[in-house]
Design a protein around this motif. Sequence first.
Motif, short mmCIF file in Angstrom:
data_model
loop_
_atom_site.label_atom_id
_atom_site.label_comp_id
_atom_site.label_asym_id
_atom_site.label_seq_id
_atom_site.Cartn_x
_atom_site.Cartn_y
_atom_site.Cartn_z
N ALA A 201 0.84 -1.21 0.00
CA ALA A 201 0.00 0.00 0.00
C ALA A 201 0.87 1.25 0.00
N HIS A 202 1.91 1.26 0.86
CA HIS A 202 2.84 2.39 0.88
C HIS A 202 3.51 2.55 -0.49
N SER A 204 2.49 1.52 -3.47
CA SER A 204 1.54 1.97 -4.48
C SER A 204 1.26 3.46 -4.35
N GLN A 205 1.14 3.93 -3.10
CA GLN A 205 0.93 5.35 -2.86
C GLN A 205 2.14 6.17 -3.34
N PRO A 210 -3.18 5.76 -5.91
CA PRO A 210 -3.94 5.71 -4.65
C PRO A 210 -5.02 4.64 -4.61
N ALA A 213 -3.52 1.38 -3.91
CA ALA A 213 -3.02 1.48 -2.53
C ALA A 213 -4.15 1.19 -1.54
N GLN A 216 -4.90 -2.48 -1.40
CA GLN A 216 -3.94 -3.17 -0.53
C GLN A 216 -4.27 -2.94 0.94
N THR A 239 -2.20 4.29 7.70
CA THR A 239 -1.74 4.40 6.31
C THR A 239 -2.89 4.77 5.39
N ILE A 243 -2.96 7.96 2.74
CA ILE A 243 -3.35 7.89 1.34
C ILE A 243 -4.45 8.91 1.05
#
Length: 448
Positions: A201-202, A204-205, A210, A213, A216, A239, A243
């Motif tokens: 996720a981090h 992808s961000q 987004p 992310a 995830q 997190t 995002i």
Amino acid sequence: MWSDPAVRQAIATCDFGEASVLIRRKAGLRQSDLARLTGLSQSFLSMLESGARRLTSIDKVTRFLRGAGAPDALFPLPSSSAPERPEAAVTAVTAPAAPSEPRGTEAPTADLHGLAVRAASRSLSFTESMSAGCVGEDDLESLAYDIAAIATDYVHTPLPPLFTDLLATRDRAFSLLECRQPPRQTRELFLLAGTSCLLLAHASQNLGAPRPAMDQIRAAWTCAQLADHPGLQAWTKGTAALIAEWSPHKPAALKHIRQATALAPPGETRIRTAAITARAAARVGDRETALAALDELRRAREEQPRVDEFTQIGGLLTFPEAKQEYYIGSTYALLGEFAPAERHASRAVALYEHGSPEDRSYGDEALARVDIVTARLGMGDPDSGSDHLERLLRMPTGLRIRQIGVAMRRVGTLLQQPRLAGNRTARELADAVRGFQAIDTARRVPLP
């Protein structure tokens, strides 16, 4: 390949490290390829080939050879099976019918010692069948080690190569969860799977994606619930707030971070939730909530931290003093309080510059430098911030996460303020910032 004398000799002598090397060379496979075929971890295969580990489990030997496609004739050991019950130790007899009872109503009997033996055999047979899953302690240790290594490398290593490593690690966690394992291992696997989804996720961000992310994040949240782990739950919701904070849906960040705050254990996780609350509130203009969150951050610093398997992962999944100072400075910059913004952002940069190279987060350090530039521009002094801006302009493209690109566009807008129209430095920096490019997400990378 299977008729090669060296391969046959290595298997016959149970030298599976040598066998692994020979099989890969002859089949043109990478360690990751053979790991997928055999269901063993790549790190385990690496240690096996170097001689640091041995393959002694019958089940793993069978899995290795079957996955590699070896013919049955080469299997040096039989497949494992549940132990036979010692039925011979049980003496079962049928009592003669009493004279008054009709024939056919006899009840089977056994002496008590034989009954105890039979009961024990059944218990052992059941527990061994339930515990003989395909997940070993070395699999869990290897997976945890790899996730910790990626989390540590994340803060100071370019993102593209790490992304594919993350995918492979996440897939290993999912594959192990599809096997049978005891409840304790299931919980640990869900924790590791959720952590890998959180790291994705981090990533992808940071790549400017987004929506993936947040997908995830949903996967990480499900794993965190199945692991029943408040720390991972709090970090996941935090997190999600980050995002949302950098997206057009900024108010949603406060909803996510309130959920994170309710779950956060004492220590860096609680400090992080307070810091995210402060910056997210400042970004939507909620000054009162932002300042109250900064007060909560200072109180959280005084609490006794709670240490568990999640907080020990390290790297990106920590919230050290340098990062705390960056968030505080960023909050003040968003509130338009430029003096404290410049002070805290400068302290963050100094802590990163003089700290361990492994802990030097290039993304957060760069964003702290943006806050220094923003504060000095806010105070009408573009010249004193030019050195920080020039360092940002020299950053390799592969390190320019999308948040830096967004922040630099904001700096470009500030440099074009009417009151700086006559400043030569401001004009030159504005021209340079205009061409700033963030990380290229169209770059081709090898699939895991």
